[in-house]
Design a protein around this motif. Structure first.
Motif, PDB file in Angstrom:
ATOM      1  N   PRO A  40     -19.188 -26.404  -3.175  1.00 39.45           N
ATOM      2  CA  PRO A  40     -20.155 -27.040  -2.265  1.00 39.45           C
ATOM      3  C   PRO A  40     -21.192 -27.883  -3.018  1.00 39.45           C
ATOM      4  O   PRO A  40     -21.477 -27.633  -4.186  1.00 39.45           O
ATOM      5  CB  PRO A  40     -20.819 -25.859  -1.569  1.00 39.45           C
ATOM      6  CG  PRO A  40     -20.666 -24.723  -2.526  1.00 39.45           C
ATOM      7  CD  PRO A  40     -19.372 -24.958  -3.222  1.00 39.45           C
ATOM      8  N   PRO A  41     -21.770 -28.867  -2.326  1.00 39.13           N
ATOM      9  CA  PRO A  41     -22.797 -29.708  -2.941  1.00 39.13           C
ATOM     10  C   PRO A  41     -24.070 -28.895  -3.226  1.00 39.13           C
ATOM     11  O   PRO A  41     -24.332 -27.871  -2.583  1.00 39.13           O
ATOM     12  CB  PRO A  41     -23.059 -30.792  -1.894  1.00 39.13           C
ATOM     13  CG  PRO A  41     -22.585 -30.216  -0.609  1.00 39.13           C
ATOM     14  CD  PRO A  41     -21.492 -29.255  -0.943  1.00 39.13           C
ATOM     15  N   GLU A  42     -24.840 -29.383  -4.164  1.00 35.73           N
ATOM     16  CA  GLU A  42     -26.025 -28.666  -4.625  1.00 35.73           C
ATOM     17  C   GLU A  42     -27.018 -28.359  -3.506  1.00 35.73           C
ATOM     18  O   GLU A  42     -27.682 -27.318  -3.521  1.00 35.73           O
ATOM     19  CB  GLU A  42     -26.717 -29.455  -5.736  1.00 35.73           C
ATOM     20  CG  GLU A  42     -27.797 -28.667  -6.424  1.00 35.73           C
ATOM     21  CD  GLU A  42     -28.309 -29.342  -7.673  1.00 35.73           C
ATOM     22  OE1 GLU A  42     -29.454 -29.056  -8.039  1.00 35.73           O
ATOM     23  OE2 GLU A  42     -27.583 -30.154  -8.269  1.00 35.73           O
ATOM     24  N   GLN A  43     -27.120 -29.212  -2.523  1.00 33.40           N
ATOM     25  CA  GLN A  43     -28.112 -28.998  -1.465  1.00 33.40           C
ATOM     26  C   GLN A  43     -27.844 -27.759  -0.615  1.00 33.40           C
ATOM     27  O   GLN A  43     -28.739 -27.315   0.104  1.00 33.40           O
ATOM     28  CB  GLN A  43     -28.293 -30.241  -0.578  1.00 33.40           C
ATOM     29  CG  GLN A  43     -27.079 -30.654   0.199  1.00 33.40           C
ATOM     30  CD  GLN A  43     -26.286 -31.753  -0.479  1.00 33.40           C
ATOM     31  OE1 GLN A  43     -26.288 -31.874  -1.698  1.00 33.40           O
ATOM     32  NE2 GLN A  43     -25.605 -32.562   0.296  1.00 33.40           N
ATOM     33  N   VAL A  44     -26.660 -27.175  -0.688  1.00 26.20           N
ATOM     34  CA  VAL A  44     -26.385 -25.954   0.078  1.00 26.20           C
ATOM     35  C   VAL A  44     -26.261 -24.714  -0.812  1.00 26.20           C
ATOM     36  O   VAL A  44     -25.982 -23.618  -0.309  1.00 26.20           O
ATOM     37  CB  VAL A  44     -25.134 -26.104   0.987  1.00 26.20           C
ATOM     38  CG1 VAL A  44     -25.336 -27.203   2.001  1.00 26.20           C
ATOM     39  CG2 VAL A  44     -23.881 -26.314   0.177  1.00 26.20           C
ATOM     40  N   HIS A  45     -26.478 -24.859  -2.111  1.00 25.24           N
ATOM     41  CA  HIS A  45     -26.325 -23.730  -3.032  1.00 25.24           C
ATOM     42  C   HIS A  45     -27.216 -22.546  -2.659  1.00 25.24           C
ATOM     43  O   HIS A  45     -26.797 -21.399  -2.755  1.00 25.24           O
ATOM     44  CB  HIS A  45     -26.610 -24.157  -4.470  1.00 25.24           C
ATOM     45  CG  HIS A  45     -25.485 -24.936  -5.089  1.00 25.24           C
ATOM     46  ND1 HIS A  45     -25.438 -25.216  -6.431  1.00 25.24           N
ATOM     47  CD2 HIS A  45     -24.372 -25.503  -4.545  1.00 25.24           C
ATOM     48  CE1 HIS A  45     -24.341 -25.920  -6.689  1.00 25.24           C
ATOM     49  NE2 HIS A  45     -23.689 -26.106  -5.563  1.00 25.24           N
ATOM     50  N   ARG A  46     -28.446 -22.823  -2.243  1.00 27.41           N
ATOM     51  CA  ARG A  46     -29.360 -21.736  -1.888  1.00 27.41           C
ATOM     52  C   ARG A  46     -28.775 -20.881  -0.755  1.00 27.41           C
ATOM     53  O   ARG A  46     -28.778 -19.656  -0.807  1.00 27.41           O
ATOM     54  CB  ARG A  46     -30.717 -22.299  -1.494  1.00 27.41           C
ATOM     55  CG  ARG A  46     -31.719 -21.235  -1.152  1.00 27.41           C
ATOM     56  CD  ARG A  46     -33.065 -21.837  -0.852  1.00 27.41           C
ATOM     57  NE  ARG A  46     -33.987 -20.800  -0.439  1.00 27.41           N
ATOM     58  CZ  ARG A  46     -35.121 -21.035   0.155  1.00 27.41           C
ATOM     59  NH1 ARG A  46     -35.516 -22.257   0.404  1.00 27.41           N
ATOM     60  NH2 ARG A  46     -35.895 -20.039   0.518  1.00 27.41           N
ATOM     61  N   GLY A  47     -28.268 -21.544   0.280  1.00 26.64           N
ATOM     62  CA  GLY A  47     -27.658 -20.827   1.394  1.00 26.64           C
ATOM     63  C   GLY A  47     -26.421 -20.055   0.982  1.00 26.64           C
ATOM     64  O   GLY A  47     -26.181 -18.944   1.471  1.00 26.64           O
TER      65      GLY A  47
END
Length: 65
Positions: A40-47
């Motif tokens: 997944p792209p970095e912007q969803v890593h937290r989720g």
């Protein structure tokens, strides 16, 4: 980040889908996790990290997180 799921361990709780719907889904017949995006792209890593941490069956593994 690479994501792996173990469908045999999945209990179908669905917390991963609620936390990161861009990356996880569930099979309609039994609720078992389906991986939509293994990198997944970095912007969803937290989720994705939250989903892995909250999985009651420990069915989500993260590599390079």
């Amino acid at each position: 980040m690479k994501v792996q799921v173990d469908q045999d361990r999945c209990c179908g709780a669905g917390s991963c889908v609620l936390t990161a719907p861009e990356v996880f889904d569930q099979r309609e017949d039994d609720g078992v996790v389906v991986l939509l995006d293994a990198e997944p792209p970095e912007q969803v890593h937290r989720g994705v990290r939250e989903a892995a941490d909250s999985c009651p069956a420990g069915a989500i593994a993260l590599h390079g997180a």
